[in-house]
Structures are given as structure tokens and as C-alpha cells.
Design an enzyme around this catalytic site. Structure first.
Site, mmCIF file in Angstrom:
data_model
loop_
_atom_site.group_PDB
_atom_site.id
_atom_site.type_symbol
_atom_site.label_atom_id
_atom_site.label_comp_id
_atom_site.label_asym_id
_atom_site.label_seq_id
_atom_site.Cartn_x
_atom_site.Cartn_y
_atom_site.Cartn_z
ATOM 1 N N TYR A 145 50.716 -31.220 39.877
ATOM 2 C CA TYR A 145 49.437 -30.764 39.322
ATOM 3 C C TYR A 145 48.965 -31.800 38.327
ATOM 4 O O TYR A 145 49.755 -32.336 37.541
ATOM 5 C CB TYR A 145 49.629 -29.420 38.627
ATOM 6 C CG TYR A 145 48.386 -28.896 37.908
ATOM 7 C CD1 TYR A 145 47.283 -28.432 38.631
ATOM 8 C CD2 TYR A 145 48.327 -28.858 36.508
ATOM 9 C CE1 TYR A 145 46.158 -27.953 37.970
ATOM 10 C CE2 TYR A 145 47.192 -28.371 35.851
ATOM 11 C CZ TYR A 145 46.116 -27.914 36.588
ATOM 12 O OH TYR A 145 45.008 -27.433 35.939
ATOM 13 N N ASP A 240 51.768 -39.566 35.876
ATOM 14 C CA ASP A 240 51.192 -38.492 35.063
ATOM 15 C C ASP A 240 52.326 -37.916 34.224
ATOM 16 O O ASP A 240 53.144 -37.125 34.711
ATOM 17 C CB ASP A 240 50.549 -37.426 35.959
ATOM 18 C CG ASP A 240 49.940 -36.302 35.141
ATOM 19 O OD1 ASP A 240 50.143 -36.283 33.901
ATOM 20 O OD2 ASP A 240 49.263 -35.432 35.734
ATOM 21 N N LYS A 268 49.941 -32.718 26.002
ATOM 22 C CA LYS A 268 50.977 -31.835 25.447
ATOM 23 C C LYS A 268 51.687 -32.418 24.211
ATOM 24 O O LYS A 268 51.125 -32.408 23.136
ATOM 25 C CB LYS A 268 51.963 -31.442 26.551
ATOM 26 C CG LYS A 268 51.207 -30.714 27.700
ATOM 27 C CD LYS A 268 52.088 -30.050 28.676
ATOM 28 C CE LYS A 268 51.348 -29.603 29.923
ATOM 29 N NZ LYS A 268 51.028 -28.202 29.967
HETATM 30 N N1 PMP Z 1 48.958 -33.181 34.357
HETATM 31 C C1 PMP Z 1 50.095 -32.491 34.284
HETATM 32 C C2 PMP Z 1 51.369 -33.090 34.803
HETATM 33 C C3 PMP Z 1 50.104 -31.211 33.710
HETATM 34 O O1 PMP Z 1 51.254 -30.523 33.645
HETATM 35 C C4 PMP Z 1 48.895 -30.675 33.217
HETATM 36 C C5 PMP Z 1 48.836 -29.296 32.589
HETATM 37 N N2 PMP Z 1 49.868 -28.460 32.810
HETATM 38 C C6 PMP Z 1 47.740 -31.442 33.323
HETATM 39 C C7 PMP Z 1 47.803 -32.690 33.889
HETATM 40 C C8 PMP Z 1 46.449 -30.924 32.788
HETATM 41 O O2 PMP Z 1 46.498 -30.866 31.406
HETATM 42 P P1 PMP Z 1 45.527 -29.898 30.579
HETATM 43 O O3 PMP Z 1 45.923 -28.506 30.907
HETATM 44 O O4 PMP Z 1 45.761 -30.293 29.154
HETATM 45 O O5 PMP Z 1 44.135 -30.227 31.008
#
Ligand code: PMP
Length: 428
Positions: A145, A240, A268
Site C-alpha cells: 500500500y 516506500d 509516520k
Molecule cells: N505508504 C505506506 C507504506 C504506508 O504504510 C502508508 C500508510 N499506512 C502510506 C504510504 C500512506 O501514508 P498516509 O496514511 O500518511 O497518507
């Protein structure tokens, strides 16, 4: 009074003013049943809801709270920063300090840019990769994701003949057309994609520690293969690291596996609980961004002073207190206790650093397609019983758990025992 009176009352009011009663879908508890619990406060590793129930928190706001809730140094830095103003919409010192700190921890990063969420970070990194390579297609993985931007909400089509198809209503087919969706852990699939679309592929984007569909740990040689094949075809490799960054180690998965991606995205932990995302990487690529280059990217609240202060304090604290070593030690102990508690039940305890996942199957899956069916029902029971036992886990079978620096060995050991007991109830 039942133990959820106030939460239930708040949720009934929420559905009348917020779509679905929530501001992010998984919070609605649809995957586990029941109504969401409303949190009044967090302290260290614990959260307390509006009905006065206290839980050991394994969600940690989905990862950012690596120092636990309301860490005194973090709170102090936010407070001091707020006293000087909450936003300037222009440059200030702490964004430089956080940029320097990240560069110090992550030698593979030459230049960075801060944004306000993980979604924005990945979306911007992909635009940059496309601008840099003058190519349109990207490869993403089923089981990873990357936030909710249109072309990343794509599902696998039927095999190589088909390009990505929208995974959400509202995403035009044309937008998903440039997204190629691959299964994890399959070199041949990637070779075939490059064979077919080689000079059209701008980048591969992957969570090097996939943690959004369970915890699908990858073979390091698979990640090295991606580094090699992208280089050979003039495509970029984007890690990512929104979850793994500053979580699995000071330089994230890139450092852990010794692989230098072209671009990395963060979120995060880098914000320590305030809204921060970042992307960065090689200088020649990052120099393509406006104002130096033709790839546009901007944000009113990007590099927000409070958020920068919070992120900076969090990273410095981790570094100064051997945070990653401590997390590794206590998380390994917790995983061992869980494994012991699970015994010969068909359950796998999967872990990388302070990220863990309980899989309802004997063998740890390496790709989404290997995840056993029927986990959601068992997890619903585990989640509900854990709540009653004072343990808050993520409200979905496919979300991982996080351990913070302030989860004590004692609390972790008691929690492992309780989880084991609940699992025995499920399997007996
Ligand atoms: N990339 C990864 C690997 C994630 O785990 C997440 C959120 N869980 C995102 C992107 C998106 O981040 P956000 O919810 O801060 O938009």
C-alpha cells in the site's frame, strides 16, 4: 453502565456529521465488528478510552509513536515550538535540522523534501521518477500500500496482458493504465514486465518491508534483484519506507539490507506523531524538483514547525538512547513469548524489528497470494477478546502491530500470555 456507553454515544453522533463516522475507513471497526472505541488519552504504551478502559496499545497510531504516547520530550518540543507560532508558510530552522538529521542517519539520501503525509510523499516521488525518466509506467505490488493517490489504487489485471485496473470507484481506468501490478517474491514476473514494457517503466515502487497486508518479509536477494533490473533498464527503484523508515533501524530497510534505492519515501516515525511525510534520494533526481527543475511539488503546511520539532526530537531521542537496539531486544523477547504461547497452533509470529504480525497459518507468507483465507473471522475474535483483556490491536487482520520504546518487558510478557490464551480458545 456498559464498558462502551460513551464510545457508542459518540459514534452515533459521529455518523451524523462525519462520513461513515470516521476520517479514515479502517477506524470504523467494520473488519472486526462492534463500534470504535473513542480514545481520551494516551500515556506511554497505554491508551484510555472515554469510558475509562485502559489498553496496552499495539497500534501506536499505525506506527508513528515509536516513543509511545505523550513522551515528555516530544510534548515539550511541540509546546516550545507552538509558543513561537504554529505555521509561517516559509522557511525556518527546524526543517534544516531535521533534514540534516535524516541525512546523517541515512547516507543514501542526498536531498529531501518534506510533505504532510505518506500519500503525498509517494505521489510526489512517483511524479519525480516520471519527470526524471520521461516515462509513464510504474510497477507496484499486490500486497503493498502506498497511500490513496489515484494511480496507486490499482489492482492486478488478469496477467501480463492486462494493465492495472482501478481498485476504487472514482479512479478512471486511464489513470490505472500506467500502473503495472506484480506479485511479490517473483523474479520471473518482473523480468517479463521489463521484457514487455522495458523502456516505458519509470520506476518500481515497493515497501521493502511490506507491512500493509500482513507482514510479508522479502528475501534480501529479491530486493537486490530489483535494484539490479531497474538499473539495467534505466528505471528508478523507489523504497516506500513510510512504515519501515526509522523503525526497522536508523537508515530503514535500505540500511538494513544494504541496498541503495534511487528514491525513498518516509512518513509516520519521521513525524513522531504529527503529520509529516518526506521523500528524498539521489541529488541529480531531487534537483529535478521545482524550484530547481521542471517537476512541480508544493504544500502550504509542508515542513510545519510543530511537526518538524516533533520529528526531530523523536529521531534524536532514538539515536541518543540506542533506540533501535532496545526495540530489537524487547521485540525479539515479545515474539519469543508469543511463539511459546502459541505452541503448536497453526499460527505464525512474524517480525522485523519492532513490527510484528500474527498470521493464522503455519507458514509465513511472502506474498499476498499466499495468505490463508478465513483469517478475518479468527482475528475478529482475537481483537474483541484482546480488547476485553486490556490490549488494543489494529482493527484489521491484515494490519501489523508496533512496539514502542516504552512498552515494558513485563507488559509485553503478560500481553503475550493473554494473546496465547485467546488463541487457544479460538483453536480449541
Ligand atoms: N505508504 C505506506 C507504506 C504506508 O504504510 C502508508 C500508510 N499506512 C502510506 C504510504 C500512506 O501514508 P498516509 O496514511 O500518511 O497518507
Amino acid at each position: 453502565m456498559s464498558r462502551a456507553d460513551k464510545s457508542e454515544e459518540l459514534f452515533s453522533r459521529a455518523v451524523a456529521c462525519l462520513s461513515g463516522g470516521v476520517n479514515s475507513p479502517v477506524r470504523a471497526f467494520k473488519a472486526v465488528g462492534g463500534t470504535p472505541i473513542y480514545i481520551e488519552k494516551g500515556e506511554g504504551p497505554f491508551i484510555t478510552d472515554v469510558d475509562g478502559n485502559k489498553y496496552l496499545d499495539f497500534c501506536c497510531s499505525w506506527g508513528p509513536l515509536i516513543l509511545g504516547h505523550a513522551h515528555p520530550e516530544v510534548v515539550r518540543s511541540i509546546h516550545e515550538s507552538a509558543l513561537k507560532g504554529t505555521s509561517f508558510g516559509t522557511v525556518h530552522e527546524n526543517e534544516v535540522l531535521l533534514g540534516e538529521e535524516i541525512k546523517r542517519l541515512c547516507p543514501h539520501i542526498d536531498l529531501l523534501r518534506f510533505v504532510s503525509s505518506g500519500t503525498e510523499a509517494v505521489m510526489s516521488a512517483i511524479r519525480l521518477a516520471r519527470g526524471y525518466t520521461h516515462r509513464d509506467k510504474i510497477i507496484k505490488y499486490s500486497g503493498c500500500y502506498h497511500g490513496h493517490s489515484d494511480y496507486l489504487l490499482a489492482s492486478a489485471g488478469s496477467g501480463l496482458a492486462t494493465l492495472g485496473i482501478p481498485a476504487s470507484a472514482g479512479v478512471p481506468e486511464d489513470f490505472a493504465r500506467h500502473t503495472l501490478v506484480a506479485p511479490l517474491d517473483d523474479e520471473e514476473f518482473i523480468r517479463e514486465l521489463f521484457g514487455k514494457y522495458g523502456d516505458e517503466i519509470a520506476a518500481i515502487v515497493i515497501e521493502p518491508v511490506p507491512a500493509n497486508n500482513g507482514l510479508l518479509l522479502q528475501r534480501p536477494e529479491y530486493l537486490r534483484f530489483l535494484r539490479e533490473i531497474t538499473k539495467r533498464h534505466g528505471a528508478l527503484l523507489i523504497f516506500d519506507e513510510v512504515i519501515s523508515g526509522f523503525r526497522v533501524g536508523p537508515s530503514g530497510a535500505a540500511g538494513l539490507y544494504g541496498i541503495e534505492p534511487d528514491l525513498c519515501t518516509y512518513g509516520k516515525v519521521v513525524g513522531g506523531g504529527l503529520p509529516v511525510g518526506a521523500f528524498g534520494g539521489k541529488e541529480d533526481i531531487m534537483m529535478m524538483l521545482a524550484p530547481n527543475g521542471p517537476v512541480y511539488q508544493a504544500g502550504t503546511l509542508s515542513g510545519n514547525p510543530l511537526a518538524m520539532a516533533c520529528g526531530l526530537t523523536t529521531l534524536k531521542f532514538l539515536d541518543e538512547h540506542k533506540g533501535w537496539e532496545q526495540l530489537e531486544r524487547k521485540s525479539a523477547g515479545f515474539a519469543d513469548s508469543l511463539k511459546e504461547a502459541v505452541g503448536d497452533m497453526p499460527v505464525s509470529i512474524i517480525r522485523n524489528g519492532s513490527i510484528f504480525w500474527i498470521a493464522f497459518q503455519e507458514n509465513a507468507p511472502r506474498k499476498a497470494e499466499e495468505i490463508a483465507e478465513g483469517a478475518a473471522e479468527k482475528y475478529g475474535i482475537l481483537f474483541g477478546e484482546a480488547l476485553k483483556a486490556g490490549i488494543y490491536m489494529a482493527p484489521s487482520a491484515y494490519e501489523v502491530g508496533f512496539i514502542s520504546m516504552v512498552h515494558s518487558d513485563g507488559d509485553l510478557s503478560v500481553a503475550a500470555g493473554k494473546i496465547g490464551e485467546i488463541l487457544r480458545g479460538i483453536y480449541n
